[in-house]
Design an enzyme around this catalytic site. Sequence first.
Site, short mmCIF file in Angstrom:
data_model
loop_
_atom_site.label_atom_id
_atom_site.label_comp_id
_atom_site.label_asym_id
_atom_site.label_seq_id
_atom_site.Cartn_x
_atom_site.Cartn_y
_atom_site.Cartn_z
NE ARG A 146 -2.19 -1.12 3.70
CZ ARG A 146 -2.26 -2.28 4.56
NH1 ARG A 146 -3.06 -3.28 4.09
NH2 ARG A 146 -1.70 -2.32 5.68
CB CYS A 166 -1.99 21.08 -10.74
SG CYS A 166 -1.91 22.94 -11.12
CB SER A 187 -5.32 23.30 -8.47
OG SER A 187 -5.94 24.43 -9.19
CG ASN A 197 -4.32 16.71 -15.17
OD1 ASN A 197 -5.06 17.45 -14.53
ND2 ASN A 197 -3.29 16.91 -15.69
CG HIS A 227 -10.57 25.78 -10.85
ND1 HIS A 227 -9.62 25.32 -9.89
CD2 HIS A 227 -9.69 26.25 -11.67
CE1 HIS A 227 -8.27 25.29 -10.61
NE2 HIS A 227 -8.43 25.88 -11.51
CE1 TYR A 229 -8.94 30.41 -14.09
CE2 TYR A 229 -8.64 28.24 -14.90
CZ TYR A 229 -8.13 29.15 -14.06
OH TYR A 229 -7.05 29.02 -13.45
#
Length: 282
Positions: A146, A166, A187, A197, A227, A229
């Site tokens: 783990r 990020c 973020s 990603n 978030h 924009y």
Amino acid sequence: MKAYLDLVNRILETGVRKTNRTGVDTISSFAEFYRVDLADGYPLLTTKKVPFRSVILELLWYLRGEDHIRWLRDENDCHIWDAWAGDDGHVGPIYPVMWRRYPYFEEEEVSMEGDAGIVTKSAFNFKEFDQIANAIRMLKDDPGSRRIVVSAWHPGLIKHMVLPPCHVMFVFNVSKDRLNCHLTQRSGDIALGIPFNLACYSALTMAIAKLTGLEPGQFAHTIVDAHIYENHIDGLLEQLSRKPGQLPDLEINARDIDELTLDDFKLTNYHPHPKIPFEVAV
């Protein structure tokens, strides 16, 4: 892909308006999560065209361990990191360095001759640790562990980075001979960054699964500040109006992690909706 579209919907419906360093306000949601099963196909969005070549080049750049983007920008005409790099391409000790050359100090005993004879003292010597090679080794030798963790966060070096990481940490987990990956992101730009990603870490998981004799499992993703924009809202609403298509297939030629090239990643059956332009917030 439904998991991504559901994520967009949740943030638009329940997120709160926030200001930030870029000067462009966001609709932000705390601690968002989604997961996909890589057995269902390679999760490259179909509701807009995602530049697969750039996704894989960015992944290969992460694996190179460099503190500049010259390989990306000059040798491969890939400009996704140009907005943050200096004229010389320097970006500091971000993802590639953290993944392959994580800096640390190790205490060692050093013997030296003094007036009283041989004296042994402790000294701290600079070292570098290859987290990717270590993860692969652990997956082969102790797949039930783990502790197969790769971290991109180094508080002492943040001031030397053009952009603090990020996506800060990912953990590999093996279940019934399937390799799973969980990414924690502090973020996340939902319109631009998250599709990259998702595709990048899924490709990494699939590649390492092949290298370690495992089957691709699930990719799970936690985003602390997820978030959107304000100037991305219209484009995301356009995506929400589009019907997702069948996920494409990704074949990866199993090679040593340091020998992977763009040609080792073959994408087929990718039939996305047209590209939607989103402006980068720097």
